[in-house]
Design a protein around this motif. Structure first.
Motif, PDB file in Angstrom:
ATOM      1  N   LEU A   1      12.729   2.208  -3.781  1.00 24.07           N
ATOM      2  CA  LEU A   1      11.988   0.962  -3.955  1.00 24.07           C
ATOM      3  C   LEU A   1      12.534  -0.075  -2.991  1.00 24.07           C
ATOM      4  CD1 LEU A   1      11.815   0.460  -7.845  1.00 24.07           C
ATOM      5  CD2 LEU A   1      10.043   1.379  -6.344  1.00 24.07           C
ATOM      6  N   CYS A   2      11.719  -1.069  -2.665  1.00 22.81           N
ATOM      7  CA  CYS A   2      12.226  -2.203  -1.880  1.00 22.81           C
ATOM      8  C   CYS A   2      12.492  -3.372  -2.817  1.00 22.81           C
ATOM      9  CB  CYS A   2      11.234  -2.577  -0.784  1.00 22.81           C
ATOM     10  SG  CYS A   2       9.820  -3.522  -1.370  1.00 22.81           S
ATOM     11  N   VAL A   3      12.894  -4.484  -2.233  1.00 23.58           N
ATOM     12  CA  VAL A   3      13.290  -5.634  -3.051  1.00 23.58           C
ATOM     13  C   VAL A   3      12.129  -6.136  -3.915  1.00 23.58           C
ATOM     14  CG1 VAL A   3      12.814  -7.329  -1.216  1.00 23.58           C
ATOM     15  CG2 VAL A   3      14.500  -7.861  -2.977  1.00 23.58           C
ATOM     16  N   LYS A   4      10.898  -6.042  -3.408  1.00 27.03           N
ATOM     17  CA  LYS A   4       9.772  -6.535  -4.218  1.00 27.03           C
ATOM     18  C   LYS A   4       9.550  -5.639  -5.429  1.00 27.03           C
ATOM     19  CE  LYS A   4       6.780  -6.890  -0.693  1.00 27.03           C
ATOM     20  NZ  LYS A   4       7.540  -6.977   0.561  1.00 27.03           N
ATOM     21  N   GLY A   5       9.533  -4.333  -5.179  1.00 20.55           N
ATOM     22  CA  GLY A   5       9.303  -3.414  -6.290  1.00 20.55           C
ATOM     23  C   GLY A   5      10.432  -3.451  -7.303  1.00 20.55           C
TER      24      GLY A   5
ATOM     25  N   GLY B   1       0.776  -1.224   0.000  1.00 24.99           N
ATOM     26  CA  GLY B   1       0.000   0.000   0.000  1.00 24.99           C
ATOM     27  C   GLY B   1       0.811   1.280   0.000  1.00 24.99           C
ATOM     28  N   VAL B   2       2.136   1.177   0.056  1.00 22.71           N
ATOM     29  CA  VAL B   2       2.956   2.385  -0.024  1.00 22.71           C
ATOM     30  C   VAL B   2       2.724   3.076  -1.373  1.00 22.71           C
ATOM     31  CG1 VAL B   2       5.332   3.263  -0.144  1.00 22.71           C
ATOM     32  CG2 VAL B   2       4.689   1.624   1.629  1.00 22.71           C
ATOM     33  N   GLY B   3       2.611   2.269  -2.453  1.00 29.00           N
ATOM     34  CA  GLY B   3       2.305   2.845  -3.758  1.00 29.00           C
ATOM     35  C   GLY B   3       3.475   3.566  -4.387  1.00 29.00           C
ATOM     36  N   CYS B   4       4.612   2.897  -4.460  1.00 31.06           N
ATOM     37  CA  CYS B   4       5.795   3.520  -5.071  1.00 31.06           C
ATOM     38  C   CYS B   4       5.590   3.671  -6.571  1.00 31.06           C
ATOM     39  CB  CYS B   4       7.030   2.656  -4.809  1.00 31.06           C
ATOM     40  SG  CYS B   4       7.449   2.534  -3.068  1.00 31.06           S
ATOM     41  N   GLN B   5       5.961   4.826  -7.079  1.00 34.06           N
ATOM     42  CA  GLN B   5       5.916   5.025  -8.531  1.00 34.06           C
ATOM     43  C   GLN B   5       7.157   4.396  -9.145  1.00 34.06           C
ATOM     44  OE1 GLN B   5       5.168   9.013  -9.873  1.00 34.06           O
ATOM     45  NE2 GLN B   5       3.200   9.127  -8.803  1.00 34.06           N
TER      46      GLN B   5
END
Ligand code: SF4
Length: 703
Positions: free
Chosen positions: A48-52, A19-23
């Protein structure tokens, strides 16, 4: 990584996980996403994190559904028995027209024979706002009732219930980035370093510049390393602990009387209620020394600006709504709402769980939380929909619908992007219900555990293949764009739902998600001053937004609340014990959750090569002393048994887990956590108690 010249295209979109919603920017070469880069979005500022960053290649996985599938007439009995190697035994490929006709005809036949309530729907927090809106409309307009829900019921439904009740709105009162303006913050029942990693970077920065971070959790979550206070309280003792903290604020006169007088109601009742919760009386219950509770109370109440963040450790209890009521009361009595650096922020889980709830994908509310029981509200929607009225009765929730299937009332379901065969509590009950359905239509990108039970499977699109808006935990409405077409014959979800709607006789004429968004705006004041064109141009606008050139409100309720007389409410919370308490046979406490690399039921991340390589095996975590007592080496196998079932799983040693607890991620089908969990629900939010079950732990032979 590479230069722009190395790619055929670069497309701005939104990370599909939390839900952070990184672009992000999706960089495509030869028809495949090769690289993902963080953009300067309002929630992530390039991070971004590892998932993004690395979790995107599931969209190219060979398991992607590329043609509609229909269950074979000679298929073996329904069960969790289909896998990529044997699916032809169970399903045959079909053309779209045949699959859509069959899906729609059977659902309509159930309605004609057994009434509209024989068909229910689960939509998805992974889909866009437009798709969520269409899905709830499909059930309400098409079948005349409100038995439509999604995974918010398993996530923050109790937080939303408490927020609507007490501050008049289910969304956050301030963005998480506002922590930049705070001097004290509480993070309770949340593990942002793993579950909202980019938000966690803001929390860490806050401590680096001297902000006081108070972490409260039965597990020693990663943020404790940055905390001034770590309160590792007893599982289920949240209300006792929070009431004790508030007791000190009352006893020592640390509350903000001016704020209370101006903006709240029911203070005297709250104050009287708290009298019984002295820290000295509560320390034995919550496991936190009275002096620590007093110190935390003074720290929070003494802040110039303070925020409260919480996660599913608060919401996933039968007293989840009471937990949230306590947090709301704590913020109200200290006047910590409505100014920069203050606020209440339930960290939303899935990328679009905020937006899907806003869009009415819940059984009690139409879009913008307008109640279905209000005749005027329903009339406003049926006028826009140009159709007749639908039921004024609040609908059934996720778990209630499964019970209704067992009761023989719900006979058909349309499930879009949800995976109840993995995500429901006491999941064998849900799987049996799915197997019992006369007709199940599943729309998804993979042949999920839920699709195992389907009669018709409609191949859908991943985030990188569709247009649409999503709304993150910060109330930021953001534009997602397609970088690629869906694979094979797969289609965008809004288009599939529209085709089904036409086939059950509805008057839908949408040509694009922009058409749907335009319709949503007619009855959603939250979208005022937010247009499709503006989002295409600016990528993100926060609601509420008070002008076509304004970015929207990061902090709300500075001048009162959307409640009678503009006043927020104190609702006192009493202690309710967990439903399934340990005893001699099941002496330990099981709690479930996510881990950094895997997302929810694992359908996407376990098909992401990097994430699956980092975390390939089902695992649980226990304190080293617990493993020693069992005679199990770290990495050895244990057997976990609750009143619902048994699983075998590899156990890790983790000092962050207290000796009487087991932490179990729920992403692994081979050791499905929800075989063990309890389906007892919070009476207000109807959210199951995923965070507390009594469990027996035994050593198991390695295979
Ligand atoms: Fe995606 Fe959340 Fe990670 Fe951002 S923090 S990259 S939205 S998973």
């Amino acid at each position: 990584q590479g230069d722009s010249a190395d790619f055929d295209s670069e497309t701005k979109s939104i990370c599909p996980f939390c839900g952070v919603g990184c672009q992000i920017s999706l960089k495509v070469k030869d028809g495949r996403v090769k690289y993902v880069e963080g953009l300067n979005g309002p929630a992530n500022e390039g991070r971004l994190c590892v998932k993004g960053r690395f979790g995107f290649d599931y969209i190219h996985h060979p398991h992607r559904l590329t043609k509609p599938l229909i269950r074979r007439e000679d298929a073996p009995a329904k069960g969790l028995n289909v896998d990529p190697s044997n699916w032809q035994e169970y399903f045959r490929e079909a053309e779209w027209d045949e699959a859509l006709d069959l899906a729609a005809d059977k659902l309509k036949a159930l309605k004609d024979t057994h009434g509209g309530k024989s068909v229910a729907g689960f939509g998805s927090a992974k889909c866009t706002n437009e798709e969520a809106y269409l899905f709830q409309k499909f059930i309400r307009q098409g079948f005349g009732h409100n038995n439509v829900d999604h995974c918010t019921r398993l996530c923050h439904a109790s937080s939303v219930a408490a927020l609507i009740e007490n501050v008049g709105s289910g969304a956050v009162t301030a963005t998480f980035n506002e922590i930049e303006n705070a001097d004290v913050a509480i993070v309770i029942g949340a593990n942002p370093i793993e579950n909202h990693p980019v938000a966690a970077t803001y929390f860490k920065q806050f401590t680096k510049r001297g902000g006081k971070l108070i972490v409260m959790d039965p597990r020693g979550v990663g943020l404790r390393r940055f905390a001034t206070h770590m309160l590792q309280f007893r599982p289920g003792a949240d209300v006792s602990m929070l009431n004790a903290i508030m007791h000190v604020i009352v006893e020592e006169g640390l509350y903000d009387q001016q704020y209370i007088d101006a903006y709240t109601e029911n203070w005297e009742a709250e104050k009287a209620h708290l009298a019984d919760f002295s820290p000295e009386a509560m320390e034995g219950i919550c496991g936190i020394p009275a002096e620590t509770l007093r110190e935390v109370a003074r720290t929070f109440a003494g802040a110039k600006s303070a925020m409260i963040f919480w996660g599913m450790g608060i919401s996933q209890h039968i007293h989840g709504t009471d937990n949230s009521r306590c947090l709301i009361s704590l913020a109200l009595m200290t006047g910590q709402v409505g100014r920069p650096g203050t606020g209440l922020h339930p960290l939303r889980g899935q990328n679009n769980v905020q937006g899907a709830s806003d869009a009415g994908l819940v059984p009690m509310f139409l879009p913008d939380y307008q109640t279905v029981t209000d005749d005027g509200v329903r009339r406003a929607f049926t006028e826009v929909w140009q159709s007749g009225d639908f039921s004024a009765e609040k609908g059934l929730t996720v778990t209630e619908i499964m019970d209704d299937v067992h009761a023989g009332n719900t006979r058909g379901m349309y499930i879009l992007g949800e995976n109840p065969a993995m995500s429901d509590p006491d999941v064998e009950h849900a799987r049996d219900a799915l197997a019992k359905l006369d007709h199940l239509v599943v729309q998804d990108i993979f042949l999920t555990e839920t699709a195992n039970y389907a009669d018709v499977i409609l191949p859908a699109s991943a985030f990188a293949e569709k247009s649409g808006t999503v709304t993150n935990t910060n109330r930021q409405v953001q534009m997602g764009r397609p970088a690629l077409p869906p694979p094979g014959e797969a289609r965008e979800d809004w288009a599939i739902t529209t085709e089904l709607a036409r086939r059950i006789g509805l008057n839908w004429t949408y040509d694009s998600p922009a058409d749907v968004f335009a319709e949503m705006k007619q009855n959603m004041r939250s979208l005022d001053n937010i247009t499709w064109e503006r989002l295409e141009r600016e990528n993100a606008v926060t609601y509420p937004c008070h002008g076509p050139d304004e970015p929207g409100e990061a902090v709300v309720f500075g001048d009162g609340f959307p409640r009678p007389e503009g006043r927020a409410r104190f609702t006192p919370a009493s202690v309710i014990a967990p439903d399934d308490v340990p005893d001699a046979e099941y002496p330990m406490i099981l709690t479930t959750g996510r881990q950094l690399e895997h997302w929810h039921t694992g359908s996407m991340t376990r098909r992401s090569s990097v994430l699956d390589a980092v975390e390939p095996e089902a695992n649980c975590s226990m304190h080293p002393s617990t493993l020693r007592q069992l005679g199990v080496e770290p990495g050895g196998m244990v057997q976990l048994t609750t009143k619902r079932g048994t699983i075998r799983i590899m156990a890790r040693a983790d000092r962050a887990v207290s000796p009487d607890m087991v932490f179990l991620p729920f992403a692994y089908v081979e050791a499905a956590a929800n075989i063990l969990t309890n389906s007892a629900v919070d009476p207000y939010g109807k959210i199951p108690e995923f965070k507390f079950s009594a469990v027996k732990v035994e050593a198991a032979a390695s295979q």
